[in-house]
Design a protein around this motif. Structure first.
Motif, PDB file in Angstrom:
ATOM      1  N   LEU A   1      -4.031   1.337  -0.331  1.00 52.54           N
ATOM      2  CA  LEU A   1      -3.748   1.710  -1.714  1.00 52.54           C
ATOM      3  C   LEU A   1      -3.104   0.600  -2.526  1.00 52.54           C
ATOM      4  O   LEU A   1      -2.777   0.805  -3.699  1.00 52.54           O
ATOM      5  CB  LEU A   1      -2.831   2.938  -1.731  1.00 52.54           C
ATOM      6  CG  LEU A   1      -3.407   4.214  -1.112  1.00 52.54           C
ATOM      7  CD1 LEU A   1      -2.340   5.309  -1.045  1.00 52.54           C
ATOM      8  CD2 LEU A   1      -4.609   4.710  -1.907  1.00 52.54           C
ATOM      9  N   GLY A   2      -2.918  -0.569  -1.913  1.00 54.25           N
ATOM     10  CA  GLY A   2      -2.269  -1.674  -2.609  1.00 54.25           C
ATOM     11  C   GLY A   2      -2.894  -2.031  -3.950  1.00 54.25           C
ATOM     12  O   GLY A   2      -2.187  -2.114  -4.961  1.00 54.25           O
ATOM     13  N   PRO A   3      -4.217  -2.253  -4.010  1.00 53.76           N
ATOM     14  CA  PRO A   3      -4.838  -2.604  -5.292  1.00 53.76           C
ATOM     15  C   PRO A   3      -4.657  -1.520  -6.359  1.00 53.76           C
ATOM     16  O   PRO A   3      -4.409  -1.835  -7.529  1.00 53.76           O
ATOM     17  CB  PRO A   3      -6.322  -2.769  -4.917  1.00 53.76           C
ATOM     18  CG  PRO A   3      -6.294  -3.152  -3.467  1.00 53.76           C
ATOM     19  CD  PRO A   3      -5.170  -2.361  -2.878  1.00 53.76           C
ATOM     20  N   ALA A   4      -4.764  -0.254  -5.953  1.00 54.86           N
ATOM     21  CA  ALA A   4      -4.568   0.840  -6.907  1.00 54.86           C
ATOM     22  C   ALA A   4      -3.126   0.872  -7.405  1.00 54.86           C
ATOM     23  O   ALA A   4      -2.859   1.154  -8.579  1.00 54.86           O
ATOM     24  CB  ALA A   4      -4.932   2.174  -6.260  1.00 54.86           C
ATOM     25  N   THR A   5      -2.184   0.563  -6.505  1.00 55.43           N
ATOM     26  CA  THR A   5      -0.777   0.527  -6.891  1.00 55.43           C
ATOM     27  C   THR A   5      -0.521  -0.576  -7.906  1.00 55.43           C
ATOM     28  O   THR A   5       0.158  -0.358  -8.925  1.00 55.43           O
ATOM     29  CB  THR A   5       0.114   0.300  -5.658  1.00 55.43           C
ATOM     30  OG1 THR A   5      -0.110   1.352  -4.720  1.00 55.43           O
ATOM     31  CG2 THR A   5       1.582   0.280  -6.040  1.00 55.43           C
ATOM     32  N   GLU A   6      -1.063  -1.756  -7.656  1.00 52.82           N
ATOM     33  CA  GLU A   6      -0.873  -2.868  -8.578  1.00 52.82           C
ATOM     34  C   GLU A   6      -1.477  -2.550  -9.945  1.00 52.82           C
ATOM     35  O   GLU A   6      -0.890  -2.871 -10.992  1.00 52.82           O
ATOM     36  CB  GLU A   6      -1.507  -4.144  -8.013  1.00 52.82           C
ATOM     37  CG  GLU A   6      -0.850  -4.664  -6.733  1.00 52.82           C
ATOM     38  CD  GLU A   6       0.574  -5.156  -6.960  1.00 52.82           C
ATOM     39  OE1 GLU A   6       0.954  -5.396  -8.127  1.00 52.82           O
ATOM     40  OE2 GLU A   6       1.304  -5.298  -5.966  1.00 52.82           O
ATOM     41  N   LEU A   7      -2.650  -1.898  -9.954  1.00 53.05           N
ATOM     42  CA  LEU A   7      -3.280  -1.514 -11.216  1.00 53.05           C
ATOM     43  C   LEU A   7      -2.417  -0.507 -11.960  1.00 53.05           C
ATOM     44  O   LEU A   7      -2.247  -0.591 -13.182  1.00 53.05           O
ATOM     45  CB  LEU A   7      -4.668  -0.923 -10.952  1.00 53.05           C
ATOM     46  CG  LEU A   7      -5.418  -0.400 -12.192  1.00 53.05           C
ATOM     47  CD1 LEU A   7      -5.628  -1.517 -13.202  1.00 53.05           C
ATOM     48  CD2 LEU A   7      -6.755   0.206 -11.767  1.00 53.05           C
ATOM     49  N   MET A   8      -1.860   0.448 -11.226  1.00 57.48           N
ATOM     50  CA  MET A   8      -0.991   1.445 -11.832  1.00 57.48           C
ATOM     51  C   MET A   8       0.215   0.786 -12.494  1.00 57.48           C
ATOM     52  O   MET A   8       0.603   1.150 -13.616  1.00 57.48           O
ATOM     53  CB  MET A   8      -0.536   2.443 -10.756  1.00 57.48           C
ATOM     54  CG  MET A   8       0.385   3.541 -11.245  1.00 57.48           C
ATOM     55  SD  MET A   8       0.746   4.756  -9.942  1.00 57.48           S
ATOM     56  CE  MET A   8       1.650   3.725  -8.751  1.00 57.48           C
ATOM     57  N   LEU A   9       0.797  -0.190 -11.829  1.00 59.39           N
ATOM     58  CA  LEU A   9       1.944  -0.895 -12.393  1.00 59.39           C
ATOM     59  C   LEU A   9       1.535  -1.772 -13.574  1.00 59.39           C
ATOM     60  O   LEU A   9       2.286  -1.902 -14.552  1.00 59.39           O
ATOM     61  CB  LEU A   9       2.612  -1.749 -11.312  1.00 59.39           C
ATOM     62  CG  LEU A   9       3.134  -1.010 -10.077  1.00 59.39           C
ATOM     63  CD1 LEU A   9       3.859  -1.972  -9.139  1.00 59.39           C
ATOM     64  CD2 LEU A   9       4.051   0.140 -10.461  1.00 59.39           C
ATOM     65  N   ASP A  10       0.334  -2.355 -13.499  1.00 54.22           N
ATOM     66  CA  ASP A  10      -0.165  -3.155 -14.622  1.00 54.22           C
ATOM     67  C   ASP A  10      -0.353  -2.279 -15.861  1.00 54.22           C
ATOM     68  O   ASP A  10      -0.027  -2.686 -16.985  1.00 54.22           O
ATOM     69  CB  ASP A  10      -1.504  -3.806 -14.266  1.00 54.22           C
ATOM     70  CG  ASP A  10      -1.364  -4.941 -13.262  1.00 54.22           C
ATOM     71  OD1 ASP A  10      -0.234  -5.449 -13.099  1.00 54.22           O
ATOM     72  OD2 ASP A  10      -2.383  -5.311 -12.648  1.00 54.22           O
ATOM     73  N   MET A  11      -0.880  -1.071 -15.653  1.00 56.75           N
ATOM     74  CA  MET A  11      -1.173  -0.184 -16.778  1.00 56.75           C
ATOM     75  C   MET A  11       0.089   0.273 -17.501  1.00 56.75           C
ATOM     76  O   MET A  11       0.045   0.640 -18.670  1.00 56.75           O
ATOM     77  CB  MET A  11      -1.955   1.040 -16.290  1.00 56.75           C
ATOM     78  CG  MET A  11      -3.355   0.719 -15.810  1.00 56.75           C
ATOM     79  SD  MET A  11      -4.216   2.179 -15.168  1.00 56.75           S
ATOM     80  CE  MET A  11      -4.465   3.104 -16.682  1.00 56.75           C
ATOM     81  N   THR A  12       1.212   0.243 -16.805  1.00 58.42           N
ATOM     82  CA  THR A  12       2.471   0.648 -17.418  1.00 58.42           C
ATOM     83  C   THR A  12       3.326  -0.546 -17.830  1.00 58.42           C
ATOM     84  O   THR A  12       4.481  -0.381 -18.231  1.00 58.42           O
ATOM     85  CB  THR A  12       3.284   1.543 -16.456  1.00 58.42           C
ATOM     86  OG1 THR A  12       3.293   0.954 -15.153  1.00 58.42           O
ATOM     87  CG2 THR A  12       2.676   2.926 -16.363  1.00 58.42           C
ATOM     88  N   ASP A  13       2.743  -1.750 -17.734  1.00 58.80           N
ATOM     89  CA  ASP A  13       3.443  -2.972 -18.149  1.00 58.80           C
ATOM     90  C   ASP A  13       4.789  -3.135 -17.454  1.00 58.80           C
ATOM     91  O   ASP A  13       5.774  -3.589 -18.055  1.00 58.80           O
ATOM     92  CB  ASP A  13       3.655  -2.984 -19.676  1.00 58.80           C
ATOM     93  CG  ASP A  13       2.347  -3.034 -20.448  1.00 58.80           C
ATOM     94  OD1 ASP A  13       1.402  -3.657 -19.947  1.00 58.80           O
ATOM     95  OD2 ASP A  13       2.279  -2.433 -21.533  1.00 58.80           O
ATOM     96  N   ILE A  14       4.857  -2.755 -16.203  1.00 59.80           N
ATOM     97  CA  ILE A  14       6.102  -2.892 -15.456  1.00 59.80           C
ATOM     98  C   ILE A  14       6.335  -4.359 -15.110  1.00 59.80           C
ATOM     99  O   ILE A  14       5.478  -5.020 -14.537  1.00 59.80           O
ATOM    100  CB  ILE A  14       6.062  -2.035 -14.175  1.00 59.80           C
ATOM    101  CG1 ILE A  14       6.078  -0.539 -14.550  1.00 59.80           C
ATOM    102  CG2 ILE A  14       7.228  -2.363 -13.251  1.00 59.80           C
ATOM    103  CD1 ILE A  14       5.900   0.385 -13.367  1.00 59.80           C
ATOM    104  N   GLY A  15       7.508  -4.833 -15.491  1.00 56.36           N
ATOM    105  CA  GLY A  15       7.850  -6.230 -15.232  1.00 56.36           C
ATOM    106  C   GLY A  15       9.349  -6.387 -15.060  1.00 56.36           C
ATOM    107  O   GLY A  15      10.077  -5.405 -14.872  1.00 56.36           O
ATOM    108  N   LYS A  16       9.836  -7.603 -15.138  1.00 57.74           N
ATOM    109  CA  LYS A  16      11.246  -7.876 -14.943  1.00 57.74           C
ATOM    110  C   LYS A  16      12.103  -7.041 -15.903  1.00 57.74           C
ATOM    111  O   LYS A  16      11.860  -7.009 -17.104  1.00 57.74           O
ATOM    112  CB  LYS A  16      11.535  -9.365 -15.172  1.00 57.74           C
ATOM    113  CG  LYS A  16      10.795 -10.307 -14.228  1.00 57.74           C
ATOM    114  CD  LYS A  16      11.200 -10.071 -12.773  1.00 57.74           C
ATOM    115  CE  LYS A  16      10.490 -11.050 -11.846  1.00 57.74           C
ATOM    116  NZ  LYS A  16      10.817 -10.800 -10.415  1.00 57.74           N
ATOM    117  N   GLY A  17      13.072  -6.357 -15.322  1.00 53.26           N
ATOM    118  CA  GLY A  17      14.003  -5.584 -16.129  1.00 53.26           C
ATOM    119  C   GLY A  17      13.564  -4.169 -16.470  1.00 53.26           C
ATOM    120  O   GLY A  17      14.325  -3.418 -17.083  1.00 53.26           O
TER     121      GLY A  17
END
Length: 206
Positions: free
Chosen positions: A39-55
């Protein structure tokens, strides 16, 4: 003679789900590396879609043993924060332990029903994620509604789910994953279709 159809009881369903995940927690945690590969690629996409980044401040609903929680924690860094919730205290203990072992002091855990996030809604979050969690909610619309309220200020909500067999990867890949992973808790009698949400509300491009 007509056989009477079982009546779905959401309270019993949740109680059964909680007990079964408590029982399966240790085995599920051991399969963390497999889940990362699967599920790693799906997880990364999910985080990308929510603009999750530093802070970023992230709420992870139905976090399980926290594999995706740790992925989010690495992204947000020490200035960010991740709150992992799950209905099962047993499996959430592993999420807390895994975060501690990984050195993520920015991760907290709270036992919570994903359909009842009122107590958490007062906290400020930049994003709400849930990886393959909605399939265990009897009232998926209520769960989505609660998550949407929490994320409304930033409008970043990204749940991932499992579509029906005809929409997933090849049967060969699916069988290999199923054979390797520990068995998931069984459905409670007359419970809703776990893949129905994915059928009705697939994300663009899915």
């Amino acid at each position: 003679m007509t056989m009477q159809q079982p009546i779905f009881d959401p309270v019993k369903f949740k109680d059964t789900t909680r007990k079964q995940w408590d029982s399966a927690a240790e085995a599920w945690n051991r399969w963390g590396p497999l889940l990362t590969r699967w599920l790693g690629p799906a997880t990364e996409l999910m985080l990308d879609m929510t603009d999750i980044g530093k802070g970023s401040r992230v709420l992870d609903v139905a976090a399980g043993a926290g594999e995706e929680t740790l992925t989010a924690a690495r992204r947000v860094g020490p200035t960010g924060y991740v709150l992992a919730t799950d209905i099962s205290p047993g499996i959430l203990d592993f999420a807390a332990s895994n975060a501690k072992l990984a050195g993520h002091a920015n991760v907290d855990t709270v036992v919570a029903d994903g359909e009842m996030l009122d107590a958490i809604s007062a906290q400020p979050f930049d994003a709400v994620i849930s990886r393959v969690g909605l399939i265990y909610f009897p009232d998926q619309n209520r769960a989505l509604g609660g998550c949407a309220i929490i994320s409304s200020r930033a409008a970043r909500l990204a749940p991932s789910s499992i579509p029906p067999p005809t929409r997933t990867c090849s049967s060969r890949s699916r069988s290999a994953s199923s054979a390797a992973a520990p068995p998931c808790p069984r459905l409670y009698p007359a419970s809703p279709d776990r893949s129905a949400w994915a059928t009705r509300r697939c994300l663009p491009g899915a």
